[in-house]
Design a protein around this motif. Structure first.
Motif, PDB file in Angstrom:
ATOM      1  N   ARG A  24      -9.389  -0.363  -2.628  1.00 51.74           N
ATOM      2  CA  ARG A  24      -8.070  -0.973  -2.728  1.00 51.74           C
ATOM      3  C   ARG A  24      -7.525  -1.208  -1.328  1.00 51.74           C
ATOM      4  N   LEU A  25      -7.108  -2.426  -1.066  1.00 47.61           N
ATOM      5  CA  LEU A  25      -6.708  -2.767   0.292  1.00 47.61           C
ATOM      6  C   LEU A  25      -5.443  -2.023   0.707  1.00 47.61           C
ATOM      7  N   ARG A  26      -4.488  -1.875  -0.249  1.00 45.74           N
ATOM      8  CA  ARG A  26      -3.230  -1.198   0.091  1.00 45.74           C
ATOM      9  C   ARG A  26      -3.504   0.241   0.504  1.00 45.74           C
ATOM     10  N   GLN A  27      -4.406   0.868  -0.258  1.00 46.31           N
ATOM     11  CA  GLN A  27      -4.714   2.257   0.068  1.00 46.31           C
ATOM     12  C   GLN A  27      -5.375   2.354   1.444  1.00 46.31           C
ATOM     13  N   ALA A  28      -6.266   1.407   1.688  1.00 50.41           N
ATOM     14  CA  ALA A  28      -6.961   1.420   2.980  1.00 50.41           C
ATOM     15  C   ALA A  28      -5.963   1.243   4.113  1.00 50.41           C
ATOM     16  N   ILE A  29      -5.028   0.318   3.933  1.00 49.38           N
ATOM     17  CA  ILE A  29      -4.019   0.098   4.977  1.00 49.38           C
ATOM     18  C   ILE A  29      -3.209   1.369   5.192  1.00 49.38           C
ATOM     19  N   LEU A  74       1.664  -2.301  12.838  1.00 47.77           N
ATOM     20  CA  LEU A  74       0.435  -3.001  12.438  1.00 47.77           C
ATOM     21  C   LEU A  74       0.193  -2.900  10.933  1.00 47.77           C
ATOM     22  N   PRO A  75       0.358  -1.740  10.319  1.00 47.30           N
ATOM     23  CA  PRO A  75       0.174  -1.707   8.856  1.00 47.30           C
ATOM     24  C   PRO A  75       1.099  -2.664   8.123  1.00 47.30           C
ATOM     25  N   ILE A  76       2.336  -2.762   8.588  1.00 49.74           N
ATOM     26  CA  ILE A  76       3.264  -3.684   7.908  1.00 49.74           C
ATOM     27  C   ILE A  76       2.735  -5.112   8.025  1.00 49.74           C
ATOM     28  N   LEU A  77       2.287  -5.425   9.235  1.00 50.30           N
ATOM     29  CA  LEU A  77       1.750  -6.763   9.469  1.00 50.30           C
ATOM     30  C   LEU A  77       0.557  -7.032   8.557  1.00 50.30           C
ATOM     31  N   LEU A  78      -0.351  -6.060   8.474  1.00 45.67           N
ATOM     32  CA  LEU A  78      -1.557  -6.255   7.665  1.00 45.67           C
ATOM     33  C   LEU A  78      -1.204  -6.375   6.189  1.00 45.67           C
ATOM     34  N   ARG A  79      -0.231  -5.587   5.772  1.00 44.49           N
ATOM     35  CA  ARG A  79       0.152  -5.635   4.372  1.00 44.49           C
ATOM     36  C   ARG A  79       0.742  -7.001   4.044  1.00 44.49           C
ATOM     37  N   TYR A  80       1.515  -7.501   4.980  1.00 48.01           N
ATOM     38  CA  TYR A  80       2.093  -8.823   4.802  1.00 48.01           C
ATOM     39  C   TYR A  80       0.975  -9.860   4.673  1.00 48.01           C
ATOM     40  N   ALA A  82      -2.098  -9.351   3.747  1.00 51.29           N
ATOM     41  CA  ALA A  82      -2.842  -9.156   2.502  1.00 51.29           C
ATOM     42  C   ALA A  82      -2.066  -9.762   1.333  1.00 51.29           C
ATOM     43  N   ASP A  83      -0.754  -9.553   1.346  1.00 54.40           N
ATOM     44  CA  ASP A  83       0.053 -10.110   0.257  1.00 54.40           C
ATOM     45  C   ASP A  83       0.013 -11.626   0.262  1.00 54.40           C
ATOM     46  N   ARG A  84       0.127 -12.182   1.472  1.00 52.77           N
ATOM     47  CA  ARG A  84       0.098 -13.627   1.562  1.00 52.77           C
ATOM     48  C   ARG A  84      -1.228 -14.188   1.082  1.00 52.77           C
ATOM     49  N   ALA A  85      -2.311 -13.479   1.378  1.00 53.81           N
ATOM     50  CA  ALA A  85      -3.634 -13.954   0.973  1.00 53.81           C
ATOM     51  C   ALA A  85      -3.952 -13.552  -0.457  1.00 53.81           C
ATOM     52  N   LYS A  86      -3.036 -12.872  -1.085  1.00 53.10           N
ATOM     53  CA  LYS A  86      -3.223 -12.389  -2.461  1.00 53.10           C
ATOM     54  C   LYS A  86      -4.525 -11.603  -2.588  1.00 53.10           C
ATOM     55  N   ALA A  87      -4.769 -10.743  -1.603  1.00 51.04           N
ATOM     56  CA  ALA A  87      -5.978  -9.930  -1.652  1.00 51.04           C
ATOM     57  C   ALA A  87      -5.566  -8.497  -1.936  1.00 51.04           C
ATOM     58  N   ASN A  88      -6.074  -7.946  -3.035  1.00 50.91           N
ATOM     59  CA  ASN A  88      -5.724  -6.572  -3.383  1.00 50.91           C
ATOM     60  C   ASN A  88      -6.917  -5.647  -3.345  1.00 50.91           C
ATOM     61  N   PHE A  89      -8.067  -6.203  -3.594  1.00 41.86           N
ATOM     62  CA  PHE A  89      -9.214  -5.343  -3.815  1.00 41.86           C
ATOM     63  C   PHE A  89     -10.442  -5.906  -3.116  1.00 41.86           C
ATOM     64  N   GLU A  90     -11.189  -5.018  -2.526  1.00 37.76           N
ATOM     65  CA  GLU A  90     -12.438  -5.440  -1.889  1.00 37.76           C
ATOM     66  C   GLU A  90     -13.493  -5.560  -2.966  1.00 37.76           C
ATOM     67  N   LEU A  91     -13.735  -6.812  -3.443  1.00 37.31           N
ATOM     68  CA  LEU A  91     -14.747  -7.026  -4.480  1.00 37.31           C
ATOM     69  C   LEU A  91     -16.096  -7.237  -3.821  1.00 37.31           C
ATOM     70  N   GLU A  92     -17.111  -6.810  -4.500  1.00 35.13           N
ATOM     71  CA  GLU A  92     -18.491  -6.995  -4.026  1.00 35.13           C
ATOM     72  C   GLU A  92     -18.641  -6.677  -2.540  1.00 35.13           C
ATOM     73  N   PRO A  93     -18.416  -5.429  -2.122  1.00 39.37           N
ATOM     74  CA  PRO A  93     -18.691  -5.092  -0.725  1.00 39.37           C
ATOM     75  C   PRO A  93     -20.191  -5.186  -0.463  1.00 39.37           C
ATOM     76  N   LEU A  94     -20.555  -5.409   0.784  1.00 45.80           N
ATOM     77  CA  LEU A  94     -21.985  -5.529   1.101  1.00 45.80           C
ATOM     78  C   LEU A  94     -22.694  -4.205   0.889  1.00 45.80           C
ATOM     79  N   VAL A  95     -21.973  -3.107   1.137  1.00 49.47           N
ATOM     80  CA  VAL A  95     -22.516  -1.772   0.852  1.00 49.47           C
ATOM     81  C   VAL A  95     -21.551  -1.110  -0.121  1.00 49.47           C
ATOM     82  N   GLY A  96     -22.092  -0.549  -1.193  1.00 48.97           N
ATOM     83  CA  GLY A  96     -21.242   0.022  -2.248  1.00 48.97           C
ATOM     84  C   GLY A  96     -20.377   1.167  -1.742  1.00 48.97           C
ATOM     85  N   PHE A  97     -19.304   1.488  -2.500  1.00 52.47           N
ATOM     86  CA  PHE A  97     -18.335   2.478  -2.023  1.00 52.47           C
ATOM     87  C   PHE A  97     -18.940   3.868  -1.957  1.00 52.47           C
TER      88      PHE A  97
END
Lengths: 228, 564
Positions: A24-29, A74-80, A82-97
């Motif tokens: 989850r991108l929010r958690q990562a941030i 920086l986290p605020i900036l990144l969250r902004y 991510a929201d603008r890009a409508k990205a919430n979740f890292e789908l299909e990572p190259l290496v599994g979690f």
């Protein structure tokens, strides 16, 4: 206060492993923001209070700026972004979690081995500082390699930079804090630019998967040229 | 200081003459092209002077690079032609490879143990400019491609700067005696290969400028032989005879630098005049130009004879000094020196003969006989400036005859002066005899007497044509066949067709390509291209993989740094 510092460093280690396993991108941030606060706290906790007295203005200032920039701005900036890009979740990572977490563990053990092998104990404030620093750098770089979303890669870069900061305050370089501020400025600008870049990538490709950027290279053309 | 002066003179002399020639040569060129030529031309001259007067090694390298780059601009002048662009590319490659090798040489020079490594790097670096085989590939490509004044400057003044560099880099440290033998023998070997190879390949060339370019390789070989012999003699502790050999061959080499600069500069200018007036440099399409361009023809002939090393002109004197050193070396008794002396003597004699043949062909095919094409038949004499430039260089080379004697008298402590004076006397006698013969002819056939007007080589045929005369290719064919094992000429026979009683035209075309390019460099580059093709595996196009590769590299380097 060294024991407090060591608890903090241990927590730092844990954030890395959690970071490697989260999708989850929010958690990562949030995790990287927590790392930022810790980086701010660390020079104060590592300060030799009994011998050197209270730390001077410079130390407080650097701690505050570090925490404010890495933990808040920086986290605020990144969250902004991510929201603008409508990205919430890292789908299909190259290496599994799960595998990522295992690799993070492997990086941590390797870091402890390297930290032992380095033999720079004279100036090191805490035994844990160097392995934790290496682990953080390694995990950050690993995230850059193993994730698709541009935001996760920026997070990896930030984690890498946090590792450098831990290393810097850990071995108490003489002008370490000043250097630290310089690096901080670089990172701030870089993440700022990357934030804008993410927005642009998203607008152009309607996704922030950096895989799409591969299509921009001339490699495909070259391969085609060779096969002719 | 004297070597600086010796290398400055050619730059100044050839530069000035070439500039004068260029004002006419470039006449008719598009106006907006002219500034480009002059900018690069002046930059080349300036950087050459900077090379000679550079105070330190770094500034020398900078000037050296500047010289290569600005002269590449000259080579590329007629850049609308594909061959010119190709030649520029090859030249740039040679320049940069040379600069690379020189930087390495500079690094090695810092440690006295690595003297030989430094020397060999410098041989490669300077050799790429001088044109030691197999580094000479750019000469026969770039010289025909560049405008004539530029080739004159590059061939006459720039190439020998490689020797200046070698002297500058290595003569001060050459007190490291044990290495001198190796260095000297290397120079002799390269010189022999360059002299013989250069003149062999010059012989069958039909492009006049290509012939001159290969002849430059030959002359650089002669200079290298002289310097090599000097080094070998210097490395032996053998008293006055050895120092005599050293001084003679060293002086001979430097004098030959001067001679080659003046004469080759003039020859390239002459070739430029021919190109401008006829539009071609193909000797098989020229001919009969002596009647049409008498000044250019006479000057070209004189300069060519001088460069072929024929007495009494100055080209002979420089070689004579090296010859004398060679004979002394043979007499010296030290086995190594005897062998070196014999090699140098044999190679000099061999190249001397072939050079005479090559220039004989160049003069004969270009200026004598009847024109073999309409362009040659319609040629007229060049504007005055063009042949005045050549005349000035020729007069300079004549002045080098007393000049050589002066140099030997002043700097060589008079060693070999007697030999030179004898040679000069014999030369003087030859000149007097020629003058007497000309006078006799005038006496027997005074001015105003009726001169029969007839075509050249009118050997009793009813209607002689130029096709009956020897072409350039035909003239050298026996020699080229003799050395076919080395030259590997490509022959295309176009046989006649139809009935033998009424055959169509048959023709034989011979092409001799530079073997070094096809036999050495192309396979080398192909090999590297193949090897680096494997690196495409790494170039997957995936951003993540690239980052991972960088990461791995950094980690490996860090581990290596801490482990050591």
């Amino acid at each position: 206060m060294t024991s407090t510092a060591e608890i903090l460093l241990a927590l730092f280690l844990l954030t890395n492993i959690v970071l490697a396993g989260t999708g989850r991108l929010r958690q990562a941030i949030r995790l990287v923001a927590v790392q930022g606060w810790m980086v701010g706290l660390l020079p104060i906790l590592l300060w030799n209070w009994t011998d050197a007295g209270a730390p001077g203005f410079r130390v407080w200032a650097v701690a505050f700026v570090n925490g404010a920039v890495k933990g808040v701005a920086l986290p605020i900036l990144l969250r902004y972004a991510a929201d603008r890009a409508k990205a919430n979740f890292e789908l299909e990572p190259l290496v599994g979690f799960r595998l990522s977490q295992v690799i993070a563990f492997a990086i941590a053990s390797a870091s402890f081995a390297i930290g032992k092998a380095l033999h720079i104990h004279e100036t090191v404030a805490s035994e844990l500082a160097i392995p934790v620093a290496f682990t953080t750098m390694g995990t950050g770089l690993f995230l850059i390699c193993a994730r698709r979303k541009a935001i996760t890669q920026v997070l990896g870069f930030l984690a890498f930079e946090n590792g450098i900061a831990v290393f810097g305050s850990g071995i108490l370089l003489e002008y370490g804090l000043v250097v630290e501020l310089g690096i901080l400025l670089d990172v701030f600008v870089l993440v700022f630019v990357l934030g804008i870049a993410i927005y642009q990538i998203n607008r152009t490709f309607s996704s922030i998967d950096t895989d799409k950027l591969n299509a921009l290279g001339d490699v495909h053309l070259m391969h085609r040229h060779q096969s002719n | 200081m004297q070597t600086k002066l010796l290398f400055t003179l050619p730059i100044a002399a050839v530069g000035a003459a070439a500039a004068l020639h260029a004002t006419a040569y470039l006449h008719g060129e598009a106006k907006n092209h002219l500034p480009r030529f002059w900018a690069f031309f002046l930059a080349t001259l300036a950087s050459m002077l900077a090379v000679v007067y550079a105070p330190g090694k770094i500034s020398f390298l900078l000037a050296w690079e500047a010289m290569g780059l600005s002269s590449a601009g000259l080579v590329a002048f007629e850049n609308t032609e594909k061959t010119v662009r190709r030649a520029t590319w090859i030249y740039l490659l040679a320049c940069h490879a040379g600069a690379c090798a020189l930087m390495l040489a500079g690094v090695f020079l810092n440690s006295p143990d690595a003297f030989l490594a430094a020397f060999f790097c410098a041989i490669v670096g300077f050799g790429l400019k001088i044109g030691f085989p197999p580094f000479h590939v750019w000469l026969p490509e770039a010289h025909p491609a560049a405008p004539a004044p530029a080739s004159a400057v590059m061939s006459g003044a720039m190439i020998p700067l490689g020797f200046y560099g070698l002297l500058n880099f290595f003569w001060p440290v050459s007190t490291v005696v044990p290495y001198n033998t190796t260095a000297g023998l290397t120079l002799i070997a390269l010189g022999v290969a360059g002299a013989i190879g250069g003149i062999l390949f010059a012989l069958p060339q039909v492009n006049l400028k290509k012939l001159l370019a290969f002849s430059s390789v030959e002359n650089m070989g002669v200079i290298a032989m002289g310097l090599g012999l000097a080094l070998v003699a210097n490395s032996r502790d053998g008293g006055s005879l050895f120092s005599e050999i050293y001084v003679l061959s060293f002086t001979g080499a430097l004098v030959h630098v001067m001679n080659h600069a003046l004469l080759k500069g003039a020859l390239f200018l002459g070739a430029g005049s021919i190109l401008r007036q006829t539009g071609t440099l193909d000797q098989d399409r020229l001919g009969g130009l002596m009647k049409r361009m008498p000044f250019t023809g006479t000057l070209f002939t004189l300069n060519a004879l001088g460069l072929a090393g024929l007495p009494p002109l100055n080209g002979f004197l420089g070689e004579l000094l090296i010859y004398t050193a060679g004979f002394l070396a043979v007499r010296s008794g030290s086995p190594l020196l005897v062998a070196a002396g014999f090699t140098v003597l044999a190679a000099l004699a061999f190249t001397g003969g072939l050079a005479a043949a090559a220039y004989c062909k160049a003069i004969g095919a270009t200026f004598l006989g009847e024109p073999r094409s309409k362009a040659a038949a319609d040629a007229i004499e060049t504007p005055k400036r063009m042949w005045i430039a050549q005349l000035a260089l020729f007069l300079g080379s004549v002045a080098m005859i007393p000049g050589t004697i002066f140099i030997v008298h002043k700097f060589a402590n008079g060693i070999g002066e007697a030999t030179l004076l004898t040679a000069a006397t014999i030369g003087g006698a030859l000149v007097l005899m020629t003058a007497a013969l000309v006078g006799l002819r005038r006496f027997l056939c005074p001015r105003g007497a009726v001169k029969p007007q007839c075509p050249t080589w009118d050997c009793g045929y009813h209607e002689p044509t130029a096709r009956m005369a020897y072409t350039a290719t035909a003239f050298t064919q026996p020699l080229a066949d003799l050395f076919a094992f080395a030259l590997r000429p490509r022959k295309h026979l176009i046989p006649f067709k139809g009935h033998p009683a009424a055959p169509t035209d048959a023709a034989l075309v011979t092409e001799t390509d530079d073997r070094a390019l096809a036999g050495f460099w192309r396979p080398l580059f192909t090999f590297f291209a193949r090897a680096f093709q494997r690196a495409h595996l790494l170039q997957s196009g995936s951003l993540h993989l690239y980052i991972l590769l960088i990461l791995i590299t950094v980690v490996v380097l860090l581990v290596a740094a801490f482990a050591s």
